[in-house]
Motif scaffolding. Sequence first.
Motif, PDB file in Angstrom:
ATOM      1  N   ILE A 447       0.840  -1.201   0.000  1.00 48.96           N
ATOM      2  CA  ILE A 447       0.000   0.000   0.000  1.00 48.96           C
ATOM      3  C   ILE A 447       0.876   1.252   0.000  1.00 48.96           C
ATOM      4  CG2 ILE A 447      -1.762   1.288   1.250  1.00 48.96           C
ATOM      5  CD1 ILE A 447      -2.779  -1.250  -0.107  1.00 48.96           C
ATOM      6  N   ARG A 448       2.002   1.207   0.703  1.00 50.19           N
ATOM      7  CA  ARG A 448       2.926   2.348   0.672  1.00 50.19           C
ATOM      8  C   ARG A 448       3.399   2.620  -0.760  1.00 50.19           C
ATOM      9  NH1 ARG A 448       5.388  -0.380   5.244  1.00 50.19           N
ATOM     10  NH2 ARG A 448       4.710   0.612   7.182  1.00 50.19           N
ATOM     11  N   VAL A 449       3.748   1.566  -1.473  1.00 49.31           N
ATOM     12  CA  VAL A 449       4.217   1.739  -2.849  1.00 49.31           C
ATOM     13  C   VAL A 449       3.087   2.280  -3.721  1.00 49.31           C
ATOM     14  CG1 VAL A 449       5.121   0.545  -4.879  1.00 49.31           C
ATOM     15  CG2 VAL A 449       5.975  -0.048  -2.608  1.00 49.31           C
ATOM     16  N   GLY A 450       1.865   1.771  -3.529  1.00 48.58           N
ATOM     17  CA  GLY A 450       0.722   2.305  -4.275  1.00 48.58           C
ATOM     18  C   GLY A 450       0.459   3.762  -3.944  1.00 48.58           C
ATOM     19  N   LEU A 451       0.624   4.122  -2.674  1.00 45.95           N
ATOM     20  CA  LEU A 451       0.450   5.517  -2.253  1.00 45.95           C
ATOM     21  C   LEU A 451       1.504   6.399  -2.904  1.00 45.95           C
ATOM     22  CD1 LEU A 451      -0.945   7.615  -0.461  1.00 45.95           C
ATOM     23  CD2 LEU A 451       0.540   6.908   1.427  1.00 45.95           C
ATOM     24  N   THR A 452       2.744   5.925  -2.945  1.00 45.87           N
ATOM     25  CA  THR A 452       3.825   6.672  -3.594  1.00 45.87           C
ATOM     26  C   THR A 452       3.511   6.895  -5.070  1.00 45.87           C
ATOM     27  OG1 THR A 452       5.435   5.731  -2.053  1.00 45.87           O
ATOM     28  CG2 THR A 452       6.300   6.693  -4.083  1.00 45.87           C
ATOM     29  N   ALA A 453       3.019   5.855  -5.743  1.00 40.88           N
ATOM     30  CA  ALA A 453       2.659   5.984  -7.161  1.00 40.88           C
ATOM     31  C   ALA A 453       1.535   6.995  -7.346  1.00 40.88           C
ATOM     32  CB  ALA A 453       2.258   4.623  -7.718  1.00 40.88           C
ATOM     33  N   SER A 454       0.572   6.995  -6.436  1.00 35.87           N
ATOM     34  CA  SER A 454      -0.550   7.935  -6.535  1.00 35.87           C
ATOM     35  C   SER A 454      -0.082   9.374  -6.403  1.00 35.87           C
ATOM     36  CB  SER A 454      -1.584   7.631  -5.441  1.00 35.87           C
ATOM     37  OG  SER A 454      -2.050   6.302  -5.510  1.00 35.87           O
ATOM     38  N   LEU A 455       0.895   9.592  -5.511  1.00 35.12           N
ATOM     39  CA  LEU A 455       1.358  10.956  -5.229  1.00 35.12           C
ATOM     40  C   LEU A 455       2.394  11.452  -6.237  1.00 35.12           C
ATOM     41  CD1 LEU A 455       1.663  10.831  -1.324  1.00 35.12           C
ATOM     42  CD2 LEU A 455      -0.261  11.606  -2.724  1.00 35.12           C
ATOM     43  N   THR A 456       2.903  10.569  -7.080  1.00 28.86           N
ATOM     44  CA  THR A 456       3.823  11.001  -8.143  1.00 28.86           C
ATOM     45  C   THR A 456       3.136  10.990  -9.505  1.00 28.86           C
ATOM     46  OG1 THR A 456       4.666   8.724  -8.238  1.00 28.86           O
ATOM     47  CG2 THR A 456       5.944  10.312  -6.970  1.00 28.86           C
ATOM     48  N   SER A 457       1.860  10.695  -9.531  1.00 38.25           N
ATOM     49  CA  SER A 457       1.093  10.723 -10.774  1.00 38.25           C
ATOM     50  C   SER A 457       0.833  12.169 -11.196  1.00 38.25           C
ATOM     51  CB  SER A 457      -0.248  10.007 -10.580  1.00 38.25           C
ATOM     52  OG  SER A 457      -1.136  10.299 -11.639  1.00 38.25           O
ATOM     53  N   PRO A 458       0.823  12.441 -12.499  1.00 39.44           N
ATOM     54  CA  PRO A 458       0.423  13.785 -12.960  1.00 39.44           C
ATOM     55  C   PRO A 458      -0.954  14.190 -12.458  1.00 39.44           C
ATOM     56  CG  PRO A 458       1.392  12.527 -14.767  1.00 39.44           C
ATOM     57  CD  PRO A 458       1.234  11.575 -13.613  1.00 39.44           C
ATOM     58  N   ASN A 459      -1.811  13.213 -12.192  1.00 37.63           N
ATOM     59  CA  ASN A 459      -3.146  13.528 -11.687  1.00 37.63           C
ATOM     60  C   ASN A 459      -3.101  14.165 -10.306  1.00 37.63           C
ATOM     61  OD1 ASN A 459      -4.994  12.335 -13.794  1.00 37.63           O
ATOM     62  ND2 ASN A 459      -3.753  10.538 -13.305  1.00 37.63           N
ATOM     63  N   PHE A 460      -2.034  13.904  -9.547  1.00 37.49           N
ATOM     64  CA  PHE A 460      -1.854  14.570  -8.251  1.00 37.49           C
ATOM     65  C   PHE A 460      -1.015  15.831  -8.395  1.00 37.49           C
ATOM     66  CE2 PHE A 460       0.507  15.420  -4.351  1.00 37.49           C
ATOM     67  CZ  PHE A 460      -0.542  15.541  -3.437  1.00 37.49           C
ATOM     68  N   LEU A 461       0.063  15.755  -9.151  1.00 34.72           N
ATOM     69  CA  LEU A 461       1.019  16.862  -9.229  1.00 34.72           C
ATOM     70  C   LEU A 461       0.489  18.054 -10.013  1.00 34.72           C
ATOM     71  CD1 LEU A 461       4.312  14.846  -9.850  1.00 34.72           C
ATOM     72  CD2 LEU A 461       3.506  15.819  -7.702  1.00 34.72           C
ATOM     73  N   TYR A 462      -0.467  17.818 -10.890  1.00 37.07           N
ATOM     74  CA  TYR A 462      -0.991  18.884 -11.736  1.00 37.07           C
ATOM     75  C   TYR A 462      -2.449  19.188 -11.394  1.00 37.07           C
ATOM     76  CZ  TYR A 462       2.945  18.967 -15.015  1.00 37.07           C
ATOM     77  OH  TYR A 462       4.174  19.119 -15.583  1.00 37.07           O
ATOM     78  N   LEU A 463      -2.811  20.446 -11.582  1.00 39.87           N
ATOM     79  CA  LEU A 463      -4.212  20.837 -11.623  1.00 39.87           C
ATOM     80  C   LEU A 463      -4.645  20.705 -13.078  1.00 39.87           C
ATOM     81  CD1 LEU A 463      -4.213  24.016  -9.354  1.00 39.87           C
ATOM     82  CD2 LEU A 463      -5.163  21.772  -8.815  1.00 39.87           C
ATOM     83  N   ILE A 464      -5.486  19.740 -13.346  1.00 46.00           N
ATOM     84  CA  ILE A 464      -5.951  19.470 -14.701  1.00 46.00           C
ATOM     85  C   ILE A 464      -7.412  19.880 -14.767  1.00 46.00           C
ATOM     86  CG2 ILE A 464      -6.231  17.702 -16.476  1.00 46.00           C
ATOM     87  CD1 ILE A 464      -4.080  16.061 -15.010  1.00 46.00           C
ATOM     88  N   GLU A 465      -7.704  20.922 -15.535  1.00 42.36           N
ATOM     89  CA  GLU A 465      -9.035  21.503 -15.539  1.00 42.36           C
ATOM     90  C   GLU A 465      -9.869  20.901 -16.662  1.00 42.36           C
ATOM     91  OE1 GLU A 465      -8.454  25.775 -15.437  1.00 42.36           O
ATOM     92  OE2 GLU A 465      -8.327  25.671 -13.250  1.00 42.36           O
ATOM     93  N   HIS A 466     -10.645  19.900 -16.323  1.00 44.81           N
ATOM     94  CA  HIS A 466     -11.534  19.251 -17.288  1.00 44.81           C
ATOM     95  C   HIS A 466     -12.771  20.115 -17.517  1.00 44.81           C
ATOM     96  CE1 HIS A 466      -9.206  15.527 -17.308  1.00 44.81           C
ATOM     97  NE2 HIS A 466      -9.073  15.680 -16.004  1.00 44.81           N
ATOM     98  N   THR A 467     -13.345  19.961 -18.717  1.00 46.34           N
ATOM     99  CA  THR A 467     -14.458  20.811 -19.104  1.00 46.34           C
ATOM    100  C   THR A 467     -15.716  19.999 -19.361  1.00 46.34           C
ATOM    101  OG1 THR A 467     -13.807  20.663 -21.429  1.00 46.34           O
ATOM    102  CG2 THR A 467     -12.919  22.507 -20.145  1.00 46.34           C
ATOM    103  N   THR A 468     -16.817  20.738 -19.510  1.00 49.70           N
ATOM    104  CA  THR A 468     -18.092  20.149 -19.901  1.00 49.70           C
ATOM    105  C   THR A 468     -18.724  21.048 -20.946  1.00 49.70           C
ATOM    106  OG1 THR A 468     -20.227  19.365 -19.098  1.00 49.70           O
ATOM    107  CG2 THR A 468     -19.371  21.351 -18.081  1.00 49.70           C
TER     108      THR A 468
END
Length: 817
Positions: A447-468
Motif C-alpha cells: 500500500i505504501r508503494v501504491g500511495l507513492t505511485a498515486s502521489l507522483t502521478s500527474p493527476n496529483f502533481l498537476y491541476l488538470i481543468e476538465h471541461t463540460t
Amino acid sequence: MAAEIPPNVLPALKAHCLGCHGPDAAEANLRIDLLTSDLADRENALKWIEIRNAINLGEMPPDGESPLPIEILSQTSEWVSQSLKQIERSRSRSDEQTMLRRLNRHEYTHTISDLLSMKFPSGESPLNTLPPDGTAEGFDKVSSALMLDPSLMTHYYHVARHIAERAIVDGPPEYPTETMRLELEKIPDSHAIGYLVTRLGLNPVPDGLELIEGGTRSFGMLRYPGRKDNNVAPTNGFYRFTIRAGASPGKDGEVPRIRLRHDHPDDSMQTIMEFDVTAAWDNPKEQTVVIPRDTLGGEVKVEILNETKLYMGQRPGEDFMRRIGEVGSQQNFQESLRLAGRKIAEGWGGDRSTPDPEKLDLTEFPRVFLDYLEVEGPLYDQWPPKSHTTLFSVVEPAAKDLDDAKKIFAQFLPRAWRRPVEPSELASILNVVQTELDNGESFHEAIRVGLTASLTSPNFLYLIEHTTSDNDTKHLNDHAIANRLSYFLWSSMPDEELFRAAQAGELAAPSNRREQVDRMLADPKIERLVESFAGQWLQTNTFLDFTPDPHLYRDYDDALAEAVAREPLEFFREILLHDRSVLNFLNSDFIVINERLAEHYELDGITGDHYRVVPLPQTSVRGGLLAMAGVHQAGSDGIRTKPVSRAVYVREVLFNNPPDPPPPNAGEVEPNIRGENLTVRERLVQHQQIDACASCHRSLAPYGLALENFNVIGAWREAQDGENFRGRNRPPIDASGRLPNGNEFADFREFRQQLLLQSDRFRRALAEKLLIYAFGRPVDPADDALLSQAVNDMKAQGDTLRALIQSIVSSEAFITP
C-alpha cells in the motif's frame, strides 16, 4: 471583427506622441506608428490598453506637452473598451481546452497535510526537500513558470516515499511519548553543573532557584530515557516544553523576562520560548509551548534577558589573571603560585568575579523563581496516526489481498486526484500494489508503494481543468471549479463541503460560488491566502535582503527585523477579515503593530509581541503601505536609501506598472565618493543628465524621492542620515516632486493624498494581481471587461477584498478554461 479605429484617433496620437513613441524613440517599448485595429492580436491589444489607461490618468502626453483634445480621449477609451468586449463575446469556446498547472511546493505541502492529516516536524516538510519554484508575473502560481523536469521528478519521488512511510505504520512508535522533568532545586547537588549556584545571580531557594543574572542549564539532567546524549528529542517530531516560574519585580517595577533556549547548530531552532514572568513569586505559573524539534539539539538552558550585573571587573585582578596564565604557559609553576597567593592576599577578584558592593541587596532587582522544567514528547495526535486509520478504515485489520487494496484506493484516489476516477485509473495503481504483493512484500508495504505511485502521478502533481459542454460553449466541470476555488483561497485541495457541492453540480451557479467564498474566508485555512498572495504581492520576502549597517543604525535588532517583515501581512489580514477598504493601503488612520514596532514608530502604550490594530494620532506620519518600515528597508542597501528602488516598488505593487529594465549602459546612482557630500536627490539629478536615463527617471523618480523622509530602517527623519551625514549641519530632506500627470506635492503627506486621487488605478492593479493569482496565468486583453466589472463591484461594496474576490469568483471567466 472589431470596429476600425475612429478616423481622428491615430492622427491625433501621432501628432502628440510620435516624438517619444515613434521610430526614433520608442519609450516604454511603444510605437504609435505600428499600432493596428486588430485587438485580437494580444500584444497590439495590450499596447492599446496601456494607451487608454495612460491618457485617462493624464500621464500621456507627459507633463509639459500639449494635451490631447477631449473628444480624442473619449473616442480612444470608448473604442478600446468596446472592441475588447466584442472580441471577448466572439471568441470561440468550442475548441477543446485543458489547462495544466503544476502544484507549487507550498500547494503540494498543504495538499498532503489536508489529504493525509499530516503535520511535518522540523526538517521533514516537503518545503525542506523540494526546490524553490519559478515565478512569473510576481507569483509562483503561473503555469508557464512551473515546469517539471526529470530532476524535479526525482525529488517528488523521494518526498512521496517519505510521506508514505510516515503515513502507514507497523506496530507501536519506535519512540513512545515520555515526560522528562528537571526539578531545578536539584541543580546544586549536580557534580557536573552544581558550580552554577556559586555566583550571586543564581541562588538555591526552597523548592527551586532564584535567577537574577545569567542562567542555568540542564546538562545530563534532562534527557530522553535510555539516551546518553543531552538532547530531549530522540526523533524529529513535536515536543511540549513547560517551565513553571514566578517573579518579583525590582524596586522600579520592571518585570523579569526569560528565554528558554535549546543548544542547536541552526540559529532558528535555538529559541523555544521567551516571555515576561508576570506570575507572583509565591504563586508561580506554567508557561507551555509545543514546537517541532529534531535530533541535532543539545541541552536546554534558561536565561534572564533583563539581568542585573551583580559583579564588577577590577583591572589589577584581571592583570593578575593574565600574568598567572602567562607564567603557567611557561611552566613556571612556582611563580604562578606566588602570583595567585598575592592576588588573594590583596583581595583582587578579576575576571568580573568581584561582587559590586552597591548591588548586594538582591531584593531591589527583578528576580525569577524557577520551579521546574518539563519536556513531553515526541507527541502523537493518535497512534496509529490519522493518515493510517483513514486509509485503512474501509478494510478489516487483517486485510491483505488485492480486493482490500481496491477498497483503500477507491476511497483515496478521488480525494487525492480531486475528481472522480475511471476504473482504468484505479486499475493502474492496483497493478503496482499487486506487483509488490507478488514479490513477497507485506500488505502495508504494498500500500505504501501504491500511495507513492498515486502521489507522483500527474493527476496529483498537476491541476488538470476538465471541461463540460453547454450549447457549444466549454465550461469547467464542477470538480475543476472546486479546485480553482480551493487553490485560489486555500492553496490546497477542496474540503468535504466543496467535494459535496461539486458532486451535486452546484458550483456552476454564481450565487453558490459566492456562498462558498464567504464560508472559505471564515476558515482558518484562509491564512494561506495571507501568506501566499499578500506575501508575494507586497514582496515581503525582499524586505530583509540587506542588513542595515549596525554602526549607523544601532537601534536595529532581530526583533525589529522580524516585525518589519510581518507588518504588511498583519495589515492585509486586518483588511481581509474585517472587510476594511483596500484604499487603506494608500493611506490609513490605523496601523497593525506590536510593541517593537510601536517603539520604532514612537508610539506609546503598546506592550506585547502580538499584533493589534492601533489608531493613529493625527500628527503621525504612519498609515498605509508606504509608511511601513519594511518597504523602506527593502528600498535601501543597508547604508543609504535608494529612491529608484523604492519608486519601482510603488509602481509595481500599487499600480502593477513596473518600469522597463534600464538600458545596459545606464549604471546606478552611485554613493558619495571621498570629498563629496551630495544628498541622494542631488546624485539622482546628476544621474538623470545621462540621456539614456532621463526619460525613464522623469516618470520614476518622484515616487521614490517622496519617501526620502524614511531612512534605511524606515525611521522618520527630517535631515539626511546614514553614509557620511553626521552632526548638526546635515542637509534637510526635500520630499517634494511632480508626478507624471503634472500634479505636485510638497511632502510625503501630500504625496499620499495624490495617490488617493489615483485610487481607480490602484483598484485596477489590485484586481489584475488577484486575477493572475486566481487563474494561474497572465492578464489577457480579453480580461478587460472582467477587470472593469470587478473594480466597479469592489467600489460599490466598500472597496473590500471580499467584494473583489466575490466578483472574480462569480464571473463567467472563473468557470471558463
